[in-house]
Design a protein around this motif. Structure first.
Motif, PDB file in Angstrom:
ATOM      1  N   ALA A 139       5.460  -6.865   2.515  1.00  0.00           N
ATOM      2  CA  ALA A 139       5.353  -6.674   1.063  1.00  0.00           C
ATOM      3  C   ALA A 139       4.106  -5.861   0.709  1.00  0.00           C
ATOM      4  O   ALA A 139       4.146  -4.966  -0.150  1.00  0.00           O
ATOM      5  CB  ALA A 139       5.329  -8.029   0.351  1.00  0.00           C
ATOM      6  N   ALA A 140       3.003  -6.158   1.379  1.00  0.00           N
ATOM      7  CA  ALA A 140       1.769  -5.424   1.095  1.00  0.00           C
ATOM      8  C   ALA A 140       1.879  -3.975   1.555  1.00  0.00           C
ATOM      9  O   ALA A 140       1.427  -3.044   0.874  1.00  0.00           O
ATOM     10  CB  ALA A 140       0.580  -6.114   1.768  1.00  0.00           C
ATOM     11  N   LEU A 141       2.490  -3.798   2.714  1.00  0.00           N
ATOM     12  CA  LEU A 141       2.701  -2.441   3.236  1.00  0.00           C
ATOM     13  C   LEU A 141       3.560  -1.639   2.256  1.00  0.00           C
ATOM     14  O   LEU A 141       3.257  -0.478   1.931  1.00  0.00           O
ATOM     15  CB  LEU A 141       3.401  -2.576   4.589  1.00  0.00           C
ATOM     16  CG  LEU A 141       3.211  -1.563   5.688  1.00  0.00           C
ATOM     17  CD1 LEU A 141       1.765  -1.400   6.087  1.00  0.00           C
ATOM     18  CD2 LEU A 141       4.013  -2.016   6.925  1.00  0.00           C
ATOM     19  N   ILE A 290      -3.228  -0.622   2.589  1.00  0.00           N
ATOM     20  CA  ILE A 290      -3.797   0.691   2.914  1.00  0.00           C
ATOM     21  C   ILE A 290      -3.022   1.332   4.075  1.00  0.00           C
ATOM     22  O   ILE A 290      -2.780   2.545   4.066  1.00  0.00           O
ATOM     23  CB  ILE A 290      -5.309   0.573   3.227  1.00  0.00           C
ATOM     24  CG1 ILE A 290      -6.072   0.192   1.945  1.00  0.00           C
ATOM     25  CG2 ILE A 290      -5.856   1.887   3.800  1.00  0.00           C
ATOM     26  CD1 ILE A 290      -7.543  -0.168   2.166  1.00  0.00           C
ATOM     27  N   ALA A 291      -2.610   0.510   5.031  1.00  0.00           N
ATOM     28  CA  ALA A 291      -1.770   1.058   6.111  1.00  0.00           C
ATOM     29  C   ALA A 291      -0.503   1.678   5.505  1.00  0.00           C
ATOM     30  O   ALA A 291      -0.084   2.776   5.901  1.00  0.00           O
ATOM     31  CB  ALA A 291      -1.417  -0.030   7.123  1.00  0.00           C
ATOM     32  N   GLY A 292       0.080   0.996   4.542  1.00  0.00           N
ATOM     33  CA  GLY A 292       1.261   1.539   3.871  1.00  0.00           C
ATOM     34  C   GLY A 292       0.948   2.803   3.081  1.00  0.00           C
ATOM     35  O   GLY A 292       1.722   3.765   3.072  1.00  0.00           O
ATOM     36  N   PHE A 293      -0.188   2.798   2.436  1.00  0.00           N
ATOM     37  CA  PHE A 293      -0.630   3.960   1.647  1.00  0.00           C
ATOM     38  C   PHE A 293      -0.783   5.184   2.572  1.00  0.00           C
ATOM     39  O   PHE A 293      -0.362   6.291   2.225  1.00  0.00           O
ATOM     40  CB  PHE A 293      -1.975   3.591   1.015  1.00  0.00           C
ATOM     41  CG  PHE A 293      -2.534   4.532  -0.008  1.00  0.00           C
ATOM     42  CD1 PHE A 293      -1.881   4.781  -1.207  1.00  0.00           C
ATOM     43  CD2 PHE A 293      -3.767   5.154   0.207  1.00  0.00           C
ATOM     44  CE1 PHE A 293      -2.440   5.619  -2.173  1.00  0.00           C
ATOM     45  CE2 PHE A 293      -4.327   5.987  -0.739  1.00  0.00           C
ATOM     46  CZ  PHE A 293      -3.662   6.223  -1.939  1.00  0.00           C
ATOM     47  N   VAL A 294      -1.341   4.946   3.748  1.00  0.00           N
ATOM     48  CA  VAL A 294      -1.504   6.032   4.731  1.00  0.00           C
ATOM     49  C   VAL A 294      -0.136   6.506   5.216  1.00  0.00           C
ATOM     50  O   VAL A 294       0.132   7.714   5.268  1.00  0.00           O
ATOM     51  CB  VAL A 294      -2.370   5.549   5.920  1.00  0.00           C
ATOM     52  CG1 VAL A 294      -2.354   6.571   7.051  1.00  0.00           C
ATOM     53  CG2 VAL A 294      -3.807   5.269   5.471  1.00  0.00           C
ATOM     54  N   LEU A 295       0.738   5.557   5.544  1.00  0.00           N
ATOM     55  CA  LEU A 295       2.091   5.923   5.976  1.00  0.00           C
ATOM     56  C   LEU A 295       2.822   6.682   4.875  1.00  0.00           C
ATOM     57  O   LEU A 295       3.491   7.689   5.131  1.00  0.00           O
ATOM     58  CB  LEU A 295       2.878   4.657   6.341  1.00  0.00           C
ATOM     59  CG  LEU A 295       2.444   3.916   7.607  1.00  0.00           C
ATOM     60  CD1 LEU A 295       2.985   2.489   7.608  1.00  0.00           C
ATOM     61  CD2 LEU A 295       2.917   4.660   8.861  1.00  0.00           C
ATOM     62  N   GLY A 296       2.664   6.221   3.654  1.00  0.00           N
ATOM     63  CA  GLY A 296       3.345   6.861   2.529  1.00  0.00           C
ATOM     64  C   GLY A 296       2.829   8.265   2.291  1.00  0.00           C
ATOM     65  O   GLY A 296       3.615   9.208   2.122  1.00  0.00           O
ATOM     66  N   GLY A 297       1.513   8.421   2.268  1.00  0.00           N
ATOM     67  CA  GLY A 297       0.936   9.752   2.072  1.00  0.00           C
ATOM     68  C   GLY A 297       1.402  10.707   3.158  1.00  0.00           C
ATOM     69  O   GLY A 297       1.794  11.847   2.887  1.00  0.00           O
TER      70      GLY A 297
END
Lengths: 395, 395
Positions: A139-141, A290-297
């Motif tokens: 969920a956080a990711l 933040i890991a998700g934010f990096v993956l998303g970017g």
């Protein structure tokens, strides 16, 4: 990274009116971003958008920091009022600021600039078992991925990671140990400023977290091993964050293929611990986001400037899930926290700013933004030896 | 520096919503600028103005660089056309660009953005005698001061030093040896990229320049000595750059008092060589002009961001003339040139950007400008623990 774009970017750099290599590290940044974008020159990474992911930590109860937990929510208020250092630095570089509650241990009133994606009221204490459940990590990711998508939809062409969470350097140290195999004493630092006694306790808490969650005893460069080292809870029984091997239930384009099974290196003995399970065991909700934010970017093809040790720890998780994301990452700075250097070395990233900052919030990432822009701008605006009629000593 | 403003700035930093010292080097920059400006917080150092001082060097004939001398004038054209890296970086940080011809070995047609203050068509060869006459040094110094005054009159609130001059890292190395007492081999570098053979020749040329001009044999940290080491021309006879002991015939306010007699440290034996005489002996016209630019900026109370090794060498001369100027200087970056670190150490300045740049033009200084602005902006915009209602662990 796209080999043709990398080669074109290198050749372009060498044709510009400057001695070859004279821009040092900035030339490599521009070339890397060309490779990531698969076009040379790469797009100008502006405007930038900062997302500050805020969350609390169960491990705070272990006395790893002199700051009370409520400072997390107080600082969220400060960000929203525009009074923090991150706001001043964002104004300096023309970046927007979005605060994302992924796990603050209090309910926050709605406010402009605040995105509420609360997954939990803080994590569980990582020193007695997993900090998060599998569902919470995902969920956080996903919250982080969604923020990246929203900011890019709104026009951002560069994402900057930010964090707020009292005690989050403890979780960062544990993540860095788990992903790099370094010893707790080598990567655990004084965070926002702890005394010797607290530092010793913090190191012991990190060791305990790794031991309890079955992540201890890794050799440097190898992934965490499972059964051989055991994986026990506070009661001596194995604990589990649930089944994370199924991977990430989001469409990530090219990145999604590598997500479920990816582990780093080769396990020495026993099972390798999947990255999401490491994150669940000793991470924070902001690390997962933040890991998700990096993956998303990365999936959206936008450069992501990493801030300090929290971002470095989160990026290790993202890179373990999908190694290609590192191509899209720029290490904004290197903080005073010793684990940060270990994380950046492991990622193969060289920081742009090294000014002994130890604040977080995205401050170091924001400072790097003009440097990244300058690096790319050179490729768009600088004349070639031919076009400017300047004699090239190597022509 | 003003003690009250320094103390006020430190106290203010400690009241802001961040852990004490968490902004590392940037806190010290902001405090230093408060001391220099005698007010806390110090004024925002924006807008910035870059001045690129261009000149040629007689020592070019000694084969110390693979670049032909005409590249100086070609690059001036490139700056004026907006095609150089300095232009791209200036655009990135919103700085104006002024090119100042203090000694290019060719006549330049008038152009917008070009200030012609030509003192000579390049210097004499420093390896056979003084590079400049006393009158030339003073004229170049005054040209630099005038540019500082003009830019500040036009609204600049921060000055950035820039340089262009093929062979000017050779003169820089000689100046750094003379002012710091370091050995030529330790401070002479590859400049824009010379091979081993050329580097060896360059070091020998620097040694010869120091010997011929009576500046050799200084012990580290002591000023150049006179008679004991001799001061001989190519013909073995002593040479002289004329009488520079009379000081600088310009009104510099508080700074002027210290100009004429100032030498660093204590001479070990024989006479001390006055700073202007060192500059005349082994400097370049752009070094003298940049020294004046630094003196001018400091006298006008405006921060001066130093670029690379040429600026570092020039700042040593300015600091030898008037030590107080260092309070107004910020070391923009540390270049790959070894002499630059020696110069910054001697000045007691810590560089903000360390990215292995070796270009000159002011590029490293420009990159630092947003960092300096960010450091000062914090003092204007960030909330205090009290005003933001954030709990201070040390309160």
């Amino acid at each position: 990274a796209d080999p043709a774009a990398l080669a074109a970017a290198r050749a372009h750099q060498d044709s510009l009116t400057k001695p070859r290599g004279a821009l040092g590290v900035l030339e490599e940044v521009a070339v890397r971003l060309a490779g990531a974008a698969a076009v040379s020159p790469p797009p100008l990474p502006t405007p930038a958008a900062l997302a500050i992911f805020a969350a609390d930590h169960g491990v705070h109860a272990r006395g790893v920091t002199p700051w009370p937990q409520e400072v997390t929510v107080q600082m969220v208020g400060n960000f929203l009022a525009g009074g923090a250092v991150a706001n001043a630095f964002a104004a300096q570089v023309g970046a927007s600021v979005t605060v994302v509650d992924v796990g603050v241990a209090a309910d926050l009133p709605p406010a402009p600039g605040l995105t509420v994606s609360k997954v939990a009221y803080g994590t569980a204490d990582l020193s007695v078992g997993p900090a998060m459940t599998a569902e919470q990590v995902v969920a956080a990711l996903e919250a982080g991925i969604a923020v990246a998508r929203e900011l890019v939809d709104q026009g951002a062409r560069c994402l900057v990671t930010g964090d707020m969470g009292i005690a989050n350097t403890t979780a960062s140290a544990a993540l860095i140990c788990a992903f790099t195999g370094k010893d707790a004493a080598a990567v655990t630092g004084r965070g926002t400023g702890v005394d010797d006694e607290t530092l010793a306790r913090k190191i012991e808490v990190v060791r305990q977290a790794l031991r309890v969650n079955g992540l201890a005893g890794r050799r440097e460069g190898l992934p965490a091993t499972g059964p051989a080292n055991g994986r026990e809870g506070a009661d001596g029984q194995p604990v589990s964050a649930g089944d994370l091997s199924g991977g990430l239930p989001v469409g990530m384009g090219d990145l999604s293929g590598g997500l479920p099974e990816r582990v780093e290196g080769t396990p020495e003995d026993g099972r390798a611990v999947p990255p999401l399970e490491v994150l669940a065991a000793v991470g924070g909700l902001e690390h997962a986001a933040i890991a998700g934010f990096v993956l998303g970017g990365a999936a959206l093809g936008v450069p992501v400037i990493l801030d300090g040790v929290i971002a470095g720890a989160a990026a290790l998780a993202a890179a373990a899930l999908a190694p290609a994301v590192v191509d899209h990452c720029v290490a904004g700075h290197r903080s005073a926290e010793p684990g940060h250097a270990a994380a950046l070395d492991h990622l193969g990233l060289r920081p742009l700013v090294e000014l002994e900052l130890r604040l977080g919030e995205g401050t170091g990432g924001l400072l790097a933004h003009p440097l990244v822009c300058a690096a790319v701008r050179v490729m768009h605006e600088v004349a070639t030896f031919d076009s400017a009629g300047v004699t090239d000593k190597e022509a």
